[in-house]
Every structure is written in C-alpha cells, then in structure tokens.
Design a protein around this motif. Sequence first.
Motif, short mmCIF file in Angstrom:
data_model
loop_
_atom_site.label_atom_id
_atom_site.label_comp_id
_atom_site.label_asym_id
_atom_site.label_seq_id
_atom_site.Cartn_x
_atom_site.Cartn_y
_atom_site.Cartn_z
N PRO A 95 40.29 23.47 -42.15
CA PRO A 95 40.13 22.12 -42.71
C PRO A 95 38.93 22.06 -43.64
O PRO A 95 37.89 22.66 -43.37
N ILE A 96 39.08 21.35 -44.73
CA ILE A 96 37.99 21.16 -45.68
C ILE A 96 36.94 20.24 -45.05
O ILE A 96 37.28 19.35 -44.27
N ASP A 97 35.67 20.46 -45.38
CA ASP A 97 34.63 19.56 -44.87
C ASP A 97 34.61 18.29 -45.72
O ASP A 97 35.10 18.25 -46.84
N SER A 98 34.05 17.24 -45.17
CA SER A 98 34.10 15.93 -45.81
C SER A 98 33.36 15.89 -47.14
O SER A 98 33.76 15.18 -48.07
N LEU A 99 32.28 16.65 -47.29
CA LEU A 99 31.52 16.63 -48.53
C LEU A 99 32.29 17.28 -49.68
O LEU A 99 32.38 16.73 -50.77
N ALA A 100 32.87 18.46 -49.42
CA ALA A 100 33.67 19.12 -50.45
C ALA A 100 34.89 18.28 -50.78
O ALA A 100 35.27 18.15 -51.95
N ALA A 101 35.51 17.70 -49.77
CA ALA A 101 36.69 16.85 -49.99
C ALA A 101 36.33 15.67 -50.89
O ALA A 101 37.08 15.32 -51.81
N ALA A 102 35.18 15.07 -50.65
CA ALA A 102 34.75 13.92 -51.45
C ALA A 102 34.63 14.30 -52.92
O ALA A 102 35.09 13.57 -53.80
N GLY A 103 34.02 15.45 -53.21
CA GLY A 103 33.87 15.89 -54.60
C GLY A 103 35.21 16.13 -55.27
O GLY A 103 35.44 15.73 -56.42
N ALA A 104 36.12 16.78 -54.56
CA ALA A 104 37.45 17.07 -55.11
C ALA A 104 38.24 15.79 -55.34
O ALA A 104 38.90 15.62 -56.37
N ILE A 105 38.17 14.87 -54.40
CA ILE A 105 38.91 13.61 -54.52
C ILE A 105 38.33 12.74 -55.63
O ILE A 105 39.08 12.16 -56.44
N LEU A 106 37.00 12.67 -55.73
CA LEU A 106 36.39 11.88 -56.80
C LEU A 106 36.75 12.45 -58.17
O LEU A 106 37.04 11.70 -59.11
N ALA A 107 36.76 13.77 -58.30
CA ALA A 107 37.16 14.38 -59.57
C ALA A 107 38.61 14.04 -59.88
O ALA A 107 38.95 13.71 -61.03
N ASP A 108 39.46 14.07 -58.87
CA ASP A 108 40.88 13.75 -59.06
C ASP A 108 41.06 12.31 -59.50
O ASP A 108 41.89 12.02 -60.37
N VAL A 109 40.29 11.41 -58.94
CA VAL A 109 40.44 9.98 -59.22
C VAL A 109 39.71 9.57 -60.51
O VAL A 109 40.25 8.82 -61.33
N TRP A 110 38.51 10.06 -60.73
CA TRP A 110 37.67 9.58 -61.83
C TRP A 110 37.86 10.33 -63.15
O TRP A 110 37.54 9.79 -64.21
N LEU A 111 38.29 11.58 -63.09
CA LEU A 111 38.39 12.37 -64.32
C LEU A 111 39.85 12.45 -64.77
O LEU A 111 40.67 13.08 -64.11
N ASP A 112 40.15 11.85 -65.89
CA ASP A 112 41.53 11.77 -66.36
C ASP A 112 42.11 13.10 -66.83
O ASP A 112 43.29 13.33 -66.71
N ASP A 113 41.30 13.94 -67.41
CA ASP A 113 41.81 15.15 -68.04
C ASP A 113 41.52 16.43 -67.26
O ASP A 113 41.51 17.52 -67.82
N VAL A 114 41.26 16.30 -65.97
CA VAL A 114 40.92 17.46 -65.14
C VAL A 114 41.83 17.49 -63.92
O VAL A 114 42.06 16.48 -63.28
N THR A 115 42.32 18.70 -63.63
CA THR A 115 43.12 18.89 -62.42
C THR A 115 42.54 20.07 -61.65
O THR A 115 42.30 21.13 -62.22
N MET A 116 42.32 19.87 -60.36
CA MET A 116 41.92 20.94 -59.47
C MET A 116 42.58 20.66 -58.11
O MET A 116 41.97 20.03 -57.24
N PRO A 117 43.84 21.07 -57.95
CA PRO A 117 44.49 20.85 -56.65
C PRO A 117 43.69 21.49 -55.53
O PRO A 117 43.13 22.58 -55.69
N VAL A 118 43.62 20.78 -54.41
CA VAL A 118 42.93 21.30 -53.23
C VAL A 118 43.88 21.15 -52.04
O VAL A 118 44.37 20.06 -51.77
N ILE A 119 44.12 22.28 -51.38
CA ILE A 119 44.98 22.32 -50.20
C ILE A 119 44.18 22.94 -49.06
O ILE A 119 43.52 23.97 -49.25
N ASP A 120 44.21 22.33 -47.89
CA ASP A 120 43.53 22.93 -46.73
C ASP A 120 44.53 23.16 -45.61
O ASP A 120 45.73 22.92 -45.76
N ASN A 121 44.03 23.67 -44.50
CA ASN A 121 44.84 23.96 -43.30
C ASN A 121 45.97 24.94 -43.58
O ASN A 121 47.05 24.83 -43.00
#
Length: 147
Positions: A95-121
Amino acid sequence: MKQFKGRVVAGGMVKAEALVSHGGLNTLASFQKALQFGDKNATSGDQNNPDLYGKQMAGKALCLPQTIGSTTGGLVLYCACAMKRQPACMLFSKPIDSLAAAGAILADVWLDDVTMPVIDNLGEEFLTYVKDGMQITVGEDGTVTVE
C-alpha cells in the motif's frame, strides 16, 4: 507476459520501460537533483538505494515496494510532475503511504497536462517478476501487464 491487479490511486493509461527497486524510494533523496539542479532525466541521487542510484527515473515505470523517508514526499512527487520530471507511472507492491498518495493525487487533480498513474497493492509476486527494462502497460482499471 503476466498481469497483476492493484488499486488505482491516480488513474491513467501508460506504456513504459520498467525501473525496479527492491528497497523503498526516498523521494527527497531520489528527486533532489531533478528539482534543485535542473536534471530533466530525474537521475536518482539516493546513494542508499543501489537499485536506483544514478539511474534515470523520468519516463520510466517505477516499480517499488513503498516510499520511505521525509515528510516532504508528497510535495516532491507533485513538484516532479509540475516540472515534467516524473516517472511514467509508479507501481507499488505494498500500500502507498498517505504522503506519497497525496502528492500523486494532487498532481492528478491540479495539473492538466501531466499524467502519472499510480497503482498500489500489486503484491510481492509483482516485484519478484518484474525486471529492469521489461515493458509495462498500465490500464485505467489498475491492471498492470508486464512483458
């Protein structure tokens, strides 16, 4: 070829070459050169991670057990995305830790032209199977195909 199914943390589809770490990713140590000194390849500067040290992370399917280290982890991932120096995707066996997850999710939501899929478990078998240089395909549903 083998498929693994994990939990989608940040969505998206991507194909990329695998870069594997069997130790945890210290986000600050790994991305420091990319963020502070302009290294567009995001060459890992974490001397404590022999699997990644000195290797290009930008554009790679970063396969790892977990992140470790600083509380700045989420901000570091977000900044790497904002500067377009992020891995193509991040694939966690645990499982991803909450801090790394927050960064990935914020990038996904706030940055229109950037994609970085994150899959855990994805499970321990995932890290046992995948090797540097293998082709990784990430699907929207959290399916990871390793060839």
